[in-house]
Design an enzyme around this catalytic site. Structure first.
Site, PDB file in Angstrom:
ATOM      1  N   HIS A 266     -91.567  78.970  84.335  1.00 34.34           N
ATOM      2  CA  HIS A 266     -90.208  78.788  83.820  1.00 34.34           C
ATOM      3  C   HIS A 266     -89.234  79.589  84.674  1.00 34.34           C
ATOM      4  CE1 HIS A 266     -86.931  77.992  81.278  1.00 34.34           C
ATOM      5  NE2 HIS A 266     -87.254  78.657  80.188  1.00 34.34           N
ATOM      6  N   HIS A 307     -88.927  68.984  90.481  1.00 37.69           N
ATOM      7  CA  HIS A 307     -88.581  69.558  89.184  1.00 37.69           C
ATOM      8  C   HIS A 307     -89.234  68.734  88.092  1.00 37.69           C
ATOM      9  CE1 HIS A 307     -86.137  71.048  85.813  1.00 37.69           C
ATOM     10  NE2 HIS A 307     -85.855  72.080  86.584  1.00 37.69           N
ATOM     11  N   ASP A 365     -83.939  76.561  92.204  1.00 42.11           N
ATOM     12  CA  ASP A 365     -84.678  77.815  92.365  1.00 42.11           C
ATOM     13  C   ASP A 365     -84.887  78.150  93.837  1.00 42.11           C
ATOM     14  OD1 ASP A 365     -85.162  78.286  89.547  1.00 42.11           O
ATOM     15  OD2 ASP A 365     -86.496  76.561  89.634  1.00 42.11           O
TER      16      ASP A 365
END
Length: 425
Positions: A266, A307, A365
């Site tokens: 996460h 993702h 990210d």
């Protein structure tokens, strides 16, 4: 009222079970399965990937088309035209503020940035090498011991005060985690600075000298905060809602969200990106690791690509890439070996047929990890900054849950253990 009806036929039942079907303003229809319980049945959905556990008006994601909306506004527009505190107001209240409302909101947040002085004593109980997320879980949960004057979850004003306090104090606590780890004195917040400027000053300033925040870096931090502000019913947000359903105080609920966010699947993803770059080590090793990533039998995975929700390009990544280029250009560190590896991986992912076909594009990210490293933020602080950013999403969902009739969450299970048996004589 249901828009449509679905009928479920089950072997052994004389009649079909009628299930209401509801339509939202966006997204697929939802079948209300609550009538199943009266017929002795539950649904089975590990990971809740096909279950709508709540009704919400805050955030909408269309993963197939790469769309992320906060209260109806596309994330690209908010990142380009808004700032983090305005997005906070939007998520909490449902509408963008007027100029007067925004000024009042910003002033309120600025005047709540300090934490109780005794709270600083908590840090002395942690080892200096403790992970900052371990410290954040503890100190955020402890806030209820200091701010227990507004813990009536049924009082809208109390909920608002708690929301303001959390938004305001999270950057202060995050910076304190960093300062404690390197043995430097805590820096008090400065109310005349913006949210991003204040955070960077508390992170990198010292009492010995004035610290001037570069506006490009402050804007980059603001965008990172915006792009991580909320992401619908993810693991940590669902955890906050579930904890909130028990009537727990908001600080405890946010601490639960921080704990869930800490997982590498996460919130730890951008930290994992930098660890992956360390593992690759040198640009000469990139071809070897690309082949490892393509090998289904090899456990190695390229972190920061693709993702779970977005089956197209992550809409947040488009904004973050632009910000990444601005920061690297400003700091003039394009020759950093780790960043060179990252840029080459980015190019391969955008051009190599294997990645393009599978839509394994760089995600938010990937770029946020590179930006945070370039700014000088250590890898173990990445998830803390994610938690800081996501606090507004958590508290908005927590507040929404308590603003309407609700009940405690109680998932069911498919039991496959032993049947009842007697203890041996």
């Amino acid at each position: 009222m249901a828009d449509k009806k679905a009928r479920l036929t089950v072997d052994g039942l004389d009649e079909a079970i009628e299930l209401p079907v509801y339509s939202g303003t966006e997204g697929p229809d939802v079948i209300d399965v609550r009538p199943l319980t009266g017929n002795g049945l539950f649904t089975y959905d590990p990971g809740f990937v096909s279950t709508a556990a709540c009704e919400s008006k805050i955030t909408y994601i269309d993963g197939a088309n790469g769309i992320l909306l906060h209260r109806g506004y596309p994330i690209e527009q908010l990142a380009e035209k808004s700032d983090y505190l305005e997005v906070c107001y939007l998520l909490l209240n449902g509408e963008l503020p007027t100029a007067e409302q925004k000024e009042k909101f910003v002033n309120t947040i600025s005047n709540h940035t300090m934490v109780h002085e005794q709270l600083s004593q908590f840090f002395k109980g942690f080892r200096r090498d403790a992970h900052p997320m371990a410290i954040m879980c503890g100190v955020v949960g402890a806030l209820s011991a200091f701010y227990h004057d507004s813990l009536d979850i049924n009082d809208p004003h109390h909920r608002e005060v708690c929301a303001y306090r959390l938004i305001a104090k999270m950057p202060t606590l995050a910076a304190m985690c960093y300062k404690y780890s390197i043995g430097q004195p805590f820096m008090y917040p400065q109310n005349n600075l913006s949210y991003g400027e204040n955070f960077l000053r508390m992170m990198f300033g010292t009492p010995c000298a004035d610290y001037e925040v570069n506006p490009v870096l402050a804007r980059a931090m603001d965008r990172i905060f915006i792009l991580h502000a909320d992401h619908e019913q993810n693991a940590s947000t669902s955890t906050v809602r579930l904890a909130g359903s028990s009537g727990a105080n908001p600080f405890a609920c946010i601490a639960a969200g921080i704990a869930a966010l800490w997982g590498p699947a996460h919130g730890g993803a951008n930290e994992a990106v930098l660890n992956m770059l360390d593992e690759i080590g040198d640009a000469e090793n990139i071809p070897e690791f690309i082949e490892k990533a393509k090998d289904p039998n090899d456990p190695f995975r390229l972190m920061g690509f693709g993702h779970r929700v977005y089956r197209n390009f992550d809409p947040r990544a488009k904004v973050m890439k632009k910000t990444c280029d601005e920061v690297l250009g400003l700091l003039g560190i394009e020759n950093d070996p780790q960043l060179q590896i990252a840029k080459q991986l980015e190019q391969i992912a955008l051009e190599d047929e294997y990645f393009v076909k599978r839509k394994l594009y760089p995600n938010v990210d990937f770029y946020s990890g590179i930006i945070l490293k370039a700014i000088g933020i250590p890898t173990n602080m990445f998830t803390v900054i994610f938690a800081l950013s996501r606090t507004i999403g958590w508290i908005s969902h927590w507040n929404e849950f308590h603003s309407s009739p609700n009940k405690i969450g109680r998932p069911r299970q498919l039991y496959t253990g032993e049947q009842q048996r007697d203890y041996p004589a």
